[in-house]
Design an enzyme around this catalytic site. Structure first.
Site, PDB file in Angstrom:
ATOM      1  N   ASP A  11       0.879  -1.159   0.000  1.00  0.00           N
ATOM      2  CA  ASP A  11       0.000   0.000   0.000  1.00  0.00           C
ATOM      3  C   ASP A  11       0.927   1.221   0.000  1.00  0.00           C
ATOM      4  O   ASP A  11       2.104   1.125   0.372  1.00  0.00           O
ATOM      5  CB  ASP A  11      -0.864  -0.046   1.256  1.00  0.00           C
ATOM      6  CG  ASP A  11      -1.677   1.214   1.431  1.00  0.00           C
ATOM      7  OD1 ASP A  11      -2.363   1.617   0.474  1.00  0.00           O
ATOM      8  OD2 ASP A  11      -1.599   1.821   2.523  1.00  0.00           O
ATOM      9  N   ASP A  13      -0.112   5.063   0.836  1.00  0.00           N
ATOM     10  CA  ASP A  13      -0.369   6.063   1.885  1.00  0.00           C
ATOM     11  C   ASP A  13      -0.316   5.416   3.267  1.00  0.00           C
ATOM     12  O   ASP A  13      -1.117   4.537   3.581  1.00  0.00           O
ATOM     13  CB  ASP A  13      -1.756   6.695   1.691  1.00  0.00           C
ATOM     14  CG  ASP A  13      -1.888   7.446   0.375  1.00  0.00           C
ATOM     15  OD1 ASP A  13      -0.969   8.195   0.033  1.00  0.00           O
ATOM     16  OD2 ASP A  13      -2.917   7.280  -0.307  1.00  0.00           O
TER      17      ASP A  13
HETATM   18  C1  BG6 Z   1      -5.813   5.598  -0.011  1.00  0.00           C
HETATM   19  C2  BG6 Z   1      -5.913   6.349   1.286  1.00  0.00           C
HETATM   20  O1  BG6 Z   1      -4.498   5.180  -0.215  1.00  0.00           O
HETATM   21  O2  BG6 Z   1      -6.213   6.424  -1.101  1.00  0.00           O
HETATM   22  C3  BG6 Z   1      -7.314   6.905   1.458  1.00  0.00           C
HETATM   23  O3  BG6 Z   1      -5.596   5.492   2.369  1.00  0.00           O
HETATM   24  C4  BG6 Z   1      -7.677   7.759   0.254  1.00  0.00           C
HETATM   25  O4  BG6 Z   1      -7.383   7.643   2.647  1.00  0.00           O
HETATM   26  C5  BG6 Z   1      -7.546   6.930  -1.015  1.00  0.00           C
HETATM   27  O5  BG6 Z   1      -9.010   8.251   0.377  1.00  0.00           O
HETATM   28  C6  BG6 Z   1      -7.863   7.721  -2.278  1.00  0.00           C
HETATM   29  O6  BG6 Z   1      -6.867   8.691  -2.459  1.00  0.00           O
HETATM   30  P1  BG6 Z   1      -6.879   9.827  -3.553  1.00  0.00           P
HETATM   31  O7  BG6 Z   1      -5.442  10.322  -3.543  1.00  0.00           O
HETATM   32  O8  BG6 Z   1      -7.246   9.207  -4.860  1.00  0.00           O
HETATM   33  O9  BG6 Z   1      -7.856  10.855  -3.119  1.00  0.00           O
HETATM   34 MG    MG Z   2      -2.762   3.167   3.511  1.00  0.00          MG
END
Ligand code: BG6
Ligand code: MG
Length: 214
Positions: A11, A13
């Site tokens: 993963d 984030d």
């Molecule tokens: C995930 C995060 O990796 O990505 C979430 O943990 C987030 O919190 C999701 O909502 C979508 O991210 P983005 O960058 O497309 O808004």
């Molecule tokens: Mg994550």
């Protein structure tokens, strides 16, 4: 404990980098503007969840209904704030622990891929100097169902031609642990709401702990 695997799916984030903090700050700014209560506990439920699904969780606390157009505008507002924060990131935001662990796993022969719900994945990898590092990337732009659906992990495994049973997934989100298990993969929890969520195969003490089990 040792896990015999061919590929490790990460993963992004909250695992490779600490963008989970920026997600929180951007959602918090939006929630404050709308007068909606939001805290770290609610934020934990957003880990691994798509942007629009995250917004729906935040709006559970709203005292009125919003139209689809308003919701799209809110999601755009949050993403603009979030991307402004991401611009502060540089290769110095990649810790030595993560960098050294990734390099050692590669030296040991593992295929290393990304499986992230984020549509900002490639932008973030570019910022931290990892745009060309991974053997494959599956992200929010590749999928229709976000975690806990296994789609993003199955796509990531397919891109490197590895059977799901031969993949380990590293996740900070409970939704991500559920996605890994639903995909028939080994689920390794790292902090967040993944840690001790009850569905993980193993709790990592820290990122470098991967070198003890793989
Ligand atoms: C995930 C995060 O990796 O990505 C979430 O943990 C987030 O919190 C999701 O909502 C979508 O991210 P983005 O960058 O497309 O808004
Ligand atoms: Mg994550």
């Amino acid at each position: 404990m040792k896990f015999e695997k061919k590929a490790v799916i990460f993963d992004l984030d909250g695992v490779i980098c600490f963008t989970d903090r920026y997600h929180y700050l951007a959602w918090k700014a939006l929630a404050d503007r709308l007068g909606i209560y939001f805290d770290e506990k609610i934020n934990n439920r957003l880990r691994g969840v798509s942007r629009m699904a995250s917004l729906e969780i935040i709006l559970e606390r709203a005292d009125r209904e919003y139209s689809e157009e308003e919701k799209i505008a809110f999601a755009t507002e949050k993403n603009d704030l979030y991307r402004d924060l991401l611009k502060n990131m540089s290769p110095s935001d990649l810790t030595d622990e993560v960098k050294d662990t990734l390099n050692e796993l590669r030296r040991r022969g593992y295929l290393l891929t990304i499986g992230s719900s984020s549509k900002n994945t490639k932008f973030i990898l570019e910022r931290i100097g990892l745009r060309d590092f991974f053997d494959a990337i599956a992200d929010g732009t590749d999928i229709t169902n976000s975690k806990p659906d296994p789609e993003v992990f199955l796509k990531s495994a397919a891109k490197v031609g590895v059977d799901p049973a031969d993949c380990a997934v590293v996740e900070d989100a409970k939704a991500g642990i559920q996605a890994a298990k639903a995909g028939g993969m080994t689920a390794l929890a790292l902090h967040g709401d993944a840690e001790n969520c009850g569905e993980e195969d193993y709790n990592l003490v820290d990122f470098a702990d991967l070198l003890n089990i793989l």
